[in-house]
Design an enzyme around this catalytic site. Structure first.
Site, PDB file in Angstrom:
ATOM      1  N   GLU A 107       0.832  -1.221   0.000  1.00 11.58           N
ATOM      2  CA  GLU A 107       0.000   0.000   0.000  1.00 11.58           C
ATOM      3  C   GLU A 107       0.864   1.268   0.000  1.00 11.58           C
ATOM      4  O   GLU A 107       0.365   2.353   0.282  1.00 11.58           O
ATOM      5  CB  GLU A 107      -0.955   0.020   1.194  1.00 11.58           C
ATOM      6  CG  GLU A 107      -1.930  -1.146   1.278  1.00 11.58           C
ATOM      7  CD  GLU A 107      -2.979  -1.198   0.166  1.00 11.58           C
ATOM      8  OE1 GLU A 107      -2.981  -0.297  -0.694  1.00 11.58           O
ATOM      9  OE2 GLU A 107      -3.777  -2.146   0.161  1.00 11.58           O
ATOM     10  N   HIS A 130      -3.568   1.336   8.429  1.00 11.44           N
ATOM     11  CA  HIS A 130      -4.608   0.611   7.695  1.00 11.44           C
ATOM     12  C   HIS A 130      -4.736  -0.778   8.311  1.00 11.44           C
ATOM     13  O   HIS A 130      -3.732  -1.448   8.566  1.00 11.44           O
ATOM     14  CB  HIS A 130      -4.240   0.510   6.209  1.00 11.44           C
ATOM     15  CG  HIS A 130      -4.931  -0.620   5.520  1.00 11.44           C
ATOM     16  ND1 HIS A 130      -6.311  -0.707   5.439  1.00 11.44           N
ATOM     17  CD2 HIS A 130      -4.458  -1.744   4.917  1.00 11.44           C
ATOM     18  CE1 HIS A 130      -6.634  -1.816   4.808  1.00 11.44           C
ATOM     19  NE2 HIS A 130      -5.538  -2.476   4.488  1.00 11.44           N
ATOM     20  N   HIS A 132      -7.902  -4.289   9.159  1.00  7.35           N
ATOM     21  CA  HIS A 132      -9.081  -5.008   8.643  1.00  7.35           C
ATOM     22  C   HIS A 132     -10.055  -5.384   9.763  1.00  7.35           C
ATOM     23  O   HIS A 132     -10.248  -6.578  10.047  1.00  7.35           O
ATOM     24  CB  HIS A 132      -8.636  -6.299   7.928  1.00  7.35           C
ATOM     25  CG  HIS A 132      -7.681  -6.133   6.787  1.00  7.35           C
ATOM     26  ND1 HIS A 132      -6.971  -7.187   6.243  1.00  7.35           N
ATOM     27  CD2 HIS A 132      -7.329  -5.051   6.068  1.00  7.35           C
ATOM     28  CE1 HIS A 132      -6.218  -6.759   5.244  1.00  7.35           C
ATOM     29  NE2 HIS A 132      -6.399  -5.456   5.124  1.00  7.35           N
ATOM     30  N   HIS A 202     -12.778  -4.206   2.247  1.00  9.54           N
ATOM     31  CA  HIS A 202     -11.340  -4.449   2.429  1.00  9.54           C
ATOM     32  C   HIS A 202     -10.925  -4.154   3.873  1.00  9.54           C
ATOM     33  O   HIS A 202     -10.442  -5.029   4.580  1.00  9.54           O
ATOM     34  CB  HIS A 202     -10.556  -3.582   1.424  1.00  9.54           C
ATOM     35  CG  HIS A 202      -9.071  -3.673   1.569  1.00  9.54           C
ATOM     36  ND1 HIS A 202      -8.192  -3.231   0.597  1.00  9.54           N
ATOM     37  CD2 HIS A 202      -8.281  -4.117   2.574  1.00  9.54           C
ATOM     38  CE1 HIS A 202      -6.944  -3.444   1.005  1.00  9.54           C
ATOM     39  NE2 HIS A 202      -6.976  -3.972   2.204  1.00  9.54           N
TER      40      HIS A 202
HETATM   41  P1  13P Z   1       1.198  -5.552   3.140  1.00 10.31           P
HETATM   42  O1  13P Z   1       1.605  -6.752   3.973  1.00 10.31           O
HETATM   43  O2  13P Z   1       1.978  -5.481   1.853  1.00 10.31           O
HETATM   44  O3  13P Z   1       1.268  -4.295   3.957  1.00 10.31           O
HETATM   45  O4  13P Z   1      -0.310  -5.770   2.687  1.00 10.31           O
HETATM   46  C1  13P Z   1      -1.328  -5.957   3.635  1.00 10.31           C
HETATM   47  C2  13P Z   1      -2.592  -5.267   3.300  1.00 10.31           C
HETATM   48  O5  13P Z   1      -3.463  -5.190   4.163  1.00 10.31           O
HETATM   49  C3  13P Z   1      -2.817  -4.704   1.964  1.00 10.31           C
HETATM   50  O6  13P Z   1      -3.952  -3.887   1.945  1.00 10.31           O
HETATM   51 ZN    ZN Z   2      -5.430  -4.328   3.577  1.00  7.04          ZN
END
Ligand code: 13P
Ligand code: ZN
Length: 261
Positions: A107, A130, A132, A202
């Site tokens: 990202e 960021h 989830h 996402h």
């Molecule tokens: P990375 O491990 O490359 O940071 O990716 C994880 C992710 O959540 C992508 O949106």
């Molecule tokens: Zn992600």
């Protein structure tokens, strides 16, 4: 011990990674973080790599990113292994590795585009996280909700302090591929106004003066989303605070001018 191992900024990453893991928000290697440093990190830069986006407001800055594929539960224990610091080129069109982890998050385009917008509109906000969180992602699946305005209006009225923390509501980006520049550009357009941006099916992105503060914002939103799903599971239609109570509360705490329903 290198200069990088002793960087005070690593503690904010390690603590936040620990909590991301405890909350179960960053499964596997899910999620990533970055922080713009106040002063350039002193190290000889590696090879210059072109950025997919022009970031003039970041020219010459040093930024710490979590490494791609790193797990929050391990980053908490090994921050100097999992986090790297990079320098943005003087023309804002490239970046180069300085120290630590050498494979930045996928990202990176989004983080760079968003930092560029933050440096312009909210320079005091140096951190991006960021992750989830399940209750937030679940909101994207609810046909009753839809766009960011509707999500903000429905969710943030479910707990009386949420709108005090997030009176501008939540930004929302419809489907984009993980790691894509389009995801970053769409988010960057929203962060001049929003501290949080939900990425369709996402995850969510939070900004703040440091990672701990960005984490706070994510918690306020996730708490309300948890209340929403608890009510729905109990067969109760979540109505939340009345418009009048919201207005009175925001006036009482001097936040009404930041509120745009
Ligand atoms: P990375 O491990 O490359 O940071 O990716 C994880 C992710 O959540 C992508 O949106
Ligand atoms: Zn992600």
């Amino acid at each position: 011990m290198s200069l990088f191992d002793q960087m005070p900024g690593l503690a904010d990453f390690a603590t936040t990674a620990h909590w991301l893991s405890l909350r179960g928000w960053s499964e596997g290697a899910g999620g990533n973080m970055s922080v713009r440093l106040e002063h350039p990190f002193d190290a000889r830069p590696g090879e210059e790599i072109d950025l997919p986006v022009h970031v003039p407001h970041l020219a010459g800055m040093s930024i710490m990113f979590t490494g791609s594929g790193t797990r929050a539960r391990e980053t908490a224990l090994h921050p100097a292994r999992d986090i790297g610091v990079y320098q943005i080129g003087a023309d804002g069109k490239s970046y180069a590795w300085l120290a630590g982890n050498q494979k930045p998050t996928i990202e990176l385009p989004a983080h760079c585009a968003i930092h560029n917008a933050l440096a312009k509109h909210r320079p005091e906000d140096r951190a991006i996280m960021h992750t989830h969180p399940a209750n937030l992602i679940a909101l994207c699946h609810d046909p009753k909700l839809g766009d960011g305005a509707k999500i903000s209006d429905t969710i943030l009225r479910l707990q009386s302090e949420a709108l005090l923390h997030l009176p501008e509501g939540i930004g929302y980006v419809p489907h984009q591929f993980p790691g894509s520049l389009d995801l970053g550009l769409a988010s960057a357009k929203l962060v001049d106004r929003h501290r949080l941006v939900l990425w369709h099916m996402h995850g969510c992105l939070a900004t703040g003066k440091d990672l701990a503060t960005a984490f706070d914002y994510m918690e306020y939103f996730e708490k309300c989303a948890g209340i929403y799903w608890a009510l729905r599971a109990a067969g109760i239609n979540p109505v939340g605070m009345s418009d009048e109570d919201i207005k009175k509360t925001l006036i009482h705490f001097g936040q009404l001018d930041r509120y745009r329903p």
